[in-house]
Scaffold this active site. Structure first.
Site, PDB file in Angstrom:
ATOM      1  N   HIS A 220       0.850  -1.192   0.000  1.00 45.80           N
ATOM      2  CA  HIS A 220       0.000   0.000   0.000  1.00 45.80           C
ATOM      3  C   HIS A 220       0.883   1.239   0.000  1.00 45.80           C
ATOM      4  O   HIS A 220       1.960   1.262   0.590  1.00 45.80           O
ATOM      5  CB  HIS A 220      -0.974   0.002   1.183  1.00 45.80           C
ATOM      6  CG  HIS A 220      -0.322   0.138   2.526  1.00 45.80           C
ATOM      7  ND1 HIS A 220      -0.062   1.365   3.114  1.00 45.80           N
ATOM      8  CD2 HIS A 220       0.114  -0.797   3.403  1.00 45.80           C
ATOM      9  CE1 HIS A 220       0.499   1.177   4.293  1.00 45.80           C
ATOM     10  NE2 HIS A 220       0.626  -0.136   4.493  1.00 45.80           N
TER      11      HIS A 220
ATOM     12  N   ASP B 209      -0.436   4.405   0.728  1.00 48.81           N
ATOM     13  CA  ASP B 209      -0.979   5.451   1.591  1.00 48.81           C
ATOM     14  C   ASP B 209      -0.263   5.429   2.939  1.00 48.81           C
ATOM     15  O   ASP B 209       0.337   4.429   3.318  1.00 48.81           O
ATOM     16  CB  ASP B 209      -2.494   5.282   1.774  1.00 48.81           C
ATOM     17  CG  ASP B 209      -2.872   3.954   2.411  1.00 48.81           C
ATOM     18  OD1 ASP B 209      -2.372   2.906   1.941  1.00 48.81           O
ATOM     19  OD2 ASP B 209      -3.654   3.949   3.377  1.00 48.81           O
TER      20      ASP B 209
ATOM     21  N   ASP C 299       6.515   1.933   6.576  1.00 46.43           N
ATOM     22  CA  ASP C 299       5.137   1.441   6.415  1.00 46.43           C
ATOM     23  C   ASP C 299       4.428   2.229   5.320  1.00 46.43           C
ATOM     24  O   ASP C 299       3.764   3.210   5.587  1.00 46.43           O
ATOM     25  CB  ASP C 299       4.403   1.569   7.744  1.00 46.43           C
ATOM     26  CG  ASP C 299       2.980   1.023   7.704  1.00 46.43           C
ATOM     27  OD1 ASP C 299       2.624   0.332   6.726  1.00 46.43           O
ATOM     28  OD2 ASP C 299       2.228   1.286   8.645  1.00 46.43           O
TER      29      ASP C 299
ATOM     30  N   GLU D  99      -4.921   1.277   2.788  1.00 52.76           N
ATOM     31  CA  GLU D  99      -4.680   0.339   3.878  1.00 52.76           C
ATOM     32  C   GLU D  99      -4.773   1.007   5.241  1.00 52.76           C
ATOM     33  O   GLU D  99      -5.283   0.425   6.200  1.00 52.76           O
ATOM     34  CB  GLU D  99      -3.301  -0.316   3.702  1.00 52.76           C
ATOM     35  CG  GLU D  99      -3.049  -1.489   4.648  1.00 52.76           C
ATOM     36  CD  GLU D  99      -2.471  -1.084   6.001  1.00 52.76           C
ATOM     37  OE1 GLU D  99      -2.473  -1.927   6.920  1.00 52.76           O
ATOM     38  OE2 GLU D  99      -2.026   0.080   6.164  1.00 52.76           O
ATOM     39  N   GLU D 100      -4.305   2.237   5.331  1.00 55.58           N
ATOM     40  CA  GLU D 100      -4.309   2.919   6.629  1.00 55.58           C
ATOM     41  C   GLU D 100      -5.713   3.249   7.126  1.00 55.58           C
ATOM     42  O   GLU D 100      -5.895   3.592   8.291  1.00 55.58           O
ATOM     43  CB  GLU D 100      -3.460   4.187   6.565  1.00 55.58           C
ATOM     44  CG  GLU D 100      -1.993   3.951   6.250  1.00 55.58           C
ATOM     45  CD  GLU D 100      -1.224   3.177   7.313  1.00 55.58           C
ATOM     46  OE1 GLU D 100      -1.762   2.932   8.415  1.00 55.58           O
ATOM     47  OE2 GLU D 100      -0.077   2.797   7.036  1.00 55.58           O
TER      48      GLU D 100
END
Length: 166
Positions: free
Chosen positions: A75, A77, A102, A134-135
């Site tokens: 991801h 984001d 991340d 994802e976040e």
């Protein structure tokens, strides 16, 4: 390694937070440029303003088949941050910036790997799935791609962030 660092630095500069749909779209457009190769087939999706891209090896692609042996999944984001956190910096042997761990660092490696395999003509049965939500729960990214678009794999590798393998 230098190319991966350059990809990562560029990825960090995109302010890919949930409220910045413009930046989410821009980062996916840039990823498509990096993955643009005759041996890579790209599929672009968007669900409720959250774009995603799926890449497969063109020579391994069978029209209509959305099941692969292995998917690399990442991801692009990140959680909200201060503007200066989106400017990458190197201190010693570490690269710092919003999303470096991340998970823009892992995405940079996967983008580089996928492109390199295509350039070398290596057949792997590998796919790459990159999302931008994802976040905030993945409902419009991975979940959407699996449940609504029908993508699947025997195995998925998701090298998401964390510290010391936790």
């Amino acid at each position: 390694m230098g190319e991966i660092v350059e990809i990562l630095k560029e990825l960090i500069r995109y302010q890919t937070i949930a409220s910045r749909g413009d930046e989410l779209k821009r980062v996916i457009e840039r990823v498509k440029q990096w993955l643009g190769h005759p041996k890579i087939t790209l599929f672009e999706y968007e669900s409720r303003g959250k774009p995603s891209v799926v890449a497969v090896q063109a020579s391994r692609w069978e029209e209509g088949k959305k099941h692969l042996a292995v998917f690399l999944v990442g991801h692009l984001d990140v959680v909200d941050g201060e503007p200066e956190q989106f400017e990458p910096r190197i201190e010693g042997e570490k690269l710092w910036g919003r999303g470096a761990l991340d998970m823009k660092g892992s995405c940079a490696v996967m983008i580089h790997l996928f492109r390199s395999l295509a350039e070398e003509g290596k057949e792997t049965g590998l796919g790459l799935m990159l999302t931008t939500d994802e976040e905030i729960g993945s409902a419009d990214g991975v979940e959407y791609l699996l449940k609504r678009e029908g993508w699947s794999a025997d195995f998925a590798l998701i090298p998401d962030g964390g510290y010391d393998f936790h």
